[in-house]
Design an enzyme around this catalytic site. Structure first.
Site, PDB file in Angstrom:
ATOM      1  N   LYS A 162      67.520 -48.443  21.658  1.00 43.22           N
ATOM      2  CA  LYS A 162      67.562 -47.734  20.298  1.00 43.22           C
ATOM      3  C   LYS A 162      66.316 -47.917  19.216  1.00 43.22           C
ATOM      4  O   LYS A 162      66.099 -47.019  18.543  1.00 43.22           O
ATOM      5  CB  LYS A 162      68.736 -48.853  18.914  1.00 43.22           C
ATOM      6  N   ASP A 185      65.875 -45.286   2.651  1.00 43.72           N
ATOM      7  CA  ASP A 185      67.031 -44.880   2.952  1.00 43.72           C
ATOM      8  C   ASP A 185      68.328 -44.118   3.795  1.00 43.72           C
ATOM      9  O   ASP A 185      66.984 -43.120   4.209  1.00 43.72           O
ATOM     10  CB  ASP A 185      67.096 -43.611   1.971  1.00 43.72           C
ATOM     11  N   HIS A 233      65.929 -42.996  14.115  1.00 43.60           N
ATOM     12  CA  HIS A 233      64.594 -42.541  13.277  1.00 43.60           C
ATOM     13  C   HIS A 233      63.924 -43.452  12.426  1.00 43.60           C
ATOM     14  O   HIS A 233      62.861 -43.261  11.782  1.00 43.60           O
ATOM     15  CB  HIS A 233      66.079 -42.267  11.585  1.00 43.60           C
ATOM     16  N   GLY A 266      76.738 -49.600  11.246  1.00 42.07           N
ATOM     17  CA  GLY A 266      77.160 -48.488  11.071  1.00 42.07           C
ATOM     18  C   GLY A 266      77.939 -47.405  11.479  1.00 42.07           C
ATOM     19  O   GLY A 266      78.349 -48.016  12.621  1.00 42.07           O
TER      20      GLY A 266
HETATM   21  P1  ITT Z   1      70.287 -50.350   1.050  1.00 43.47           P
HETATM   22  O1  ITT Z   1      70.275 -49.177   0.559  1.00 43.47           O
HETATM   23  O2  ITT Z   1      70.548 -52.110   0.420  1.00 43.47           O
HETATM   24  O3  ITT Z   1      69.221 -49.846   1.958  1.00 43.47           O
HETATM   25  P2  ITT Z   1      72.799 -48.508   2.329  1.00 43.47           P
HETATM   26  O4  ITT Z   1      73.632 -49.949   3.555  1.00 43.47           O
HETATM   27  O5  ITT Z   1      73.766 -48.844   1.105  1.00 43.47           O
HETATM   28  O6  ITT Z   1      71.727 -50.127   2.068  1.00 43.47           O
HETATM   29  P3  ITT Z   1      71.842 -46.392   2.054  1.00 43.47           P
HETATM   30  O7  ITT Z   1      72.073 -46.103   1.093  1.00 43.47           O
HETATM   31  O8  ITT Z   1      70.356 -45.916   3.142  1.00 43.47           O
HETATM   32  O9  ITT Z   1      71.565 -48.404   2.486  1.00 43.47           O
HETATM   33  O10 ITT Z   1      73.023 -45.949   3.746  1.00 43.47           O
HETATM   34  C1  ITT Z   1      72.783 -46.004   4.686  1.00 43.47           C
HETATM   35  C2  ITT Z   1      74.079 -45.539   5.183  1.00 43.47           C
HETATM   36  O11 ITT Z   1      73.892 -45.033   6.723  1.00 43.47           O
HETATM   37  C3  ITT Z   1      74.904 -46.658   6.024  1.00 43.47           C
HETATM   38  O12 ITT Z   1      76.556 -46.076   6.131  1.00 43.47           O
HETATM   39  C4  ITT Z   1      74.615 -46.918   7.497  1.00 43.47           C
HETATM   40  O13 ITT Z   1      75.812 -47.927   7.480  1.00 43.47           O
HETATM   41  C5  ITT Z   1      74.277 -45.968   7.914  1.00 43.47           C
HETATM   42  N1  ITT Z   1      73.043 -45.513   8.784  1.00 43.47           N
HETATM   43  C6  ITT Z   1      72.198 -45.095   8.518  1.00 43.47           C
HETATM   44  N2  ITT Z   1      71.237 -46.033   9.259  1.00 43.47           N
HETATM   45  C7  ITT Z   1      71.811 -45.700  10.469  1.00 43.47           C
HETATM   46  C8  ITT Z   1      72.035 -46.368  12.171  1.00 43.47           C
HETATM   47  O14 ITT Z   1      70.530 -46.576  12.528  1.00 43.47           O
HETATM   48  N3  ITT Z   1      72.697 -47.005  12.560  1.00 43.47           N
HETATM   49  C9  ITT Z   1      73.708 -46.810  11.676  1.00 43.47           C
HETATM   50  N4  ITT Z   1      74.456 -46.251  10.780  1.00 43.47           N
HETATM   51  C10 ITT Z   1      72.923 -46.235  10.011  1.00 43.47           C
END
Ligand code: ITT
Length: 202
Positions: free
Chosen positions: A175, A70, A180, A153
């Site tokens: 990256k 998450d 993270h 993202g």
């Molecule tokens: P799952 O819950 O199925 O894993 P999700 O996309 O809903 O998929 P999250 O609830 O963890 O996952 O939301 C993560 C958000 O943060 C999502 O909008 C991603 O695009 C963004 N995010 C997380 N890590 C990122 C990264 O490495 N680069 C860019 N955006 C990231």
């Protein structure tokens, strides 16, 4: 050793598969139909545990090791938003691009052209041996335009500390050395190695 990813985010699947080459990594949707998981905790850790528990239960396999991620971005000028709400910043059922442009507009609305920001990843590992969580962070700043289309993202608007280009412009291997997710995964791989050891001695 097989690792089942409790995620439907293809960006995460791609990165985790590339970073965990020592394991056989499969997304749970390769093993069963994907299902909706309500992420209603108020921390990254809580939501990672919710996803990992849901998939571990659905797999019903005592040998399974499930990994959930998450994650999200926190922007200083927005008092840490969107944080745990990163996936639904522009609303429910939106695309990554909708969220990206919504964040650019929110930063612009504060009257600035950039802001310090960081990404957080909480990773939960669940197996018959128990539940464990680890975290990783990546610091940098966001700008109010998109540059490049690598990563996923919010990457096209995020410039990591020590760099002048966005993660949309930088190569995937840069990256993965900084992110993270890679920091949390290197801690998670120690936990997985421990599970392996426990199984060898049982
Ligand atoms: P799952 O819950 O199925 O894993 P999700 O996309 O809903 O998929 P999250 O609830 O963890 O996952 O939301 C993560 C958000 O943060 C999502 O909008 C991603 O695009 C963004 N995010 C997380 N890590 C990122 C990264 O490495 N680069 C860019 N955006 C990231």
């Amino acid at each position: 050793m097989r690792l089942v990813l409790a995620t439907s985010n293809q960006g995460k699947v791609r990165e985790i598969k590339a970073m965990c080459s020592e394991f056989e990594v499969v997304a749970y949707s390769e093993l069963m139909d994907a299902f909706e998981i309500i992420e209603d905790a108020d921390t990254f850790k809580g939501n990672a545990l919710i996803k990992a528990r849901a998939v571990f239960k659905a797999l019903d396999d005592e040998e399974a090791i499930v990994l959930a991620d998450d994650s999200g971005i926190s922007v200083d000028v927005l008092d840490g938003a969107p944080g745990i709400y990163s996936a639904r910043y522009a609303g429910v059922g939106v695309t990554d691009k909708d969220n990206l442009y919504a964040l650019i507009e929110a930063v612009k609305a504060e009257g600035v052209s950039e802001s310090d920001a960081h990404y957080t990843a909480a990773i939960a590992i669940i197996s018959n041996e128990g539940e464990q969580t680890v975290h990783g962070w990546m610091y940098g700043h966001v700008i109010v335009e998109t540059r490049g289309d690598k990563g996923f993202g919010y990457d096209p608007m995020f410039i990591p500390e020590g760099y002048e280009k966005t993660l949309g412009e930088l190569d995937a291997d840069i990256k993965s050395a900084l992110s993270h997710r890679s920091k949390a995964l290197s801690l998670a791989s120690l936990l997985i190695a421990n599970i392996k050891k426990q199984r060898e001695h049982r």
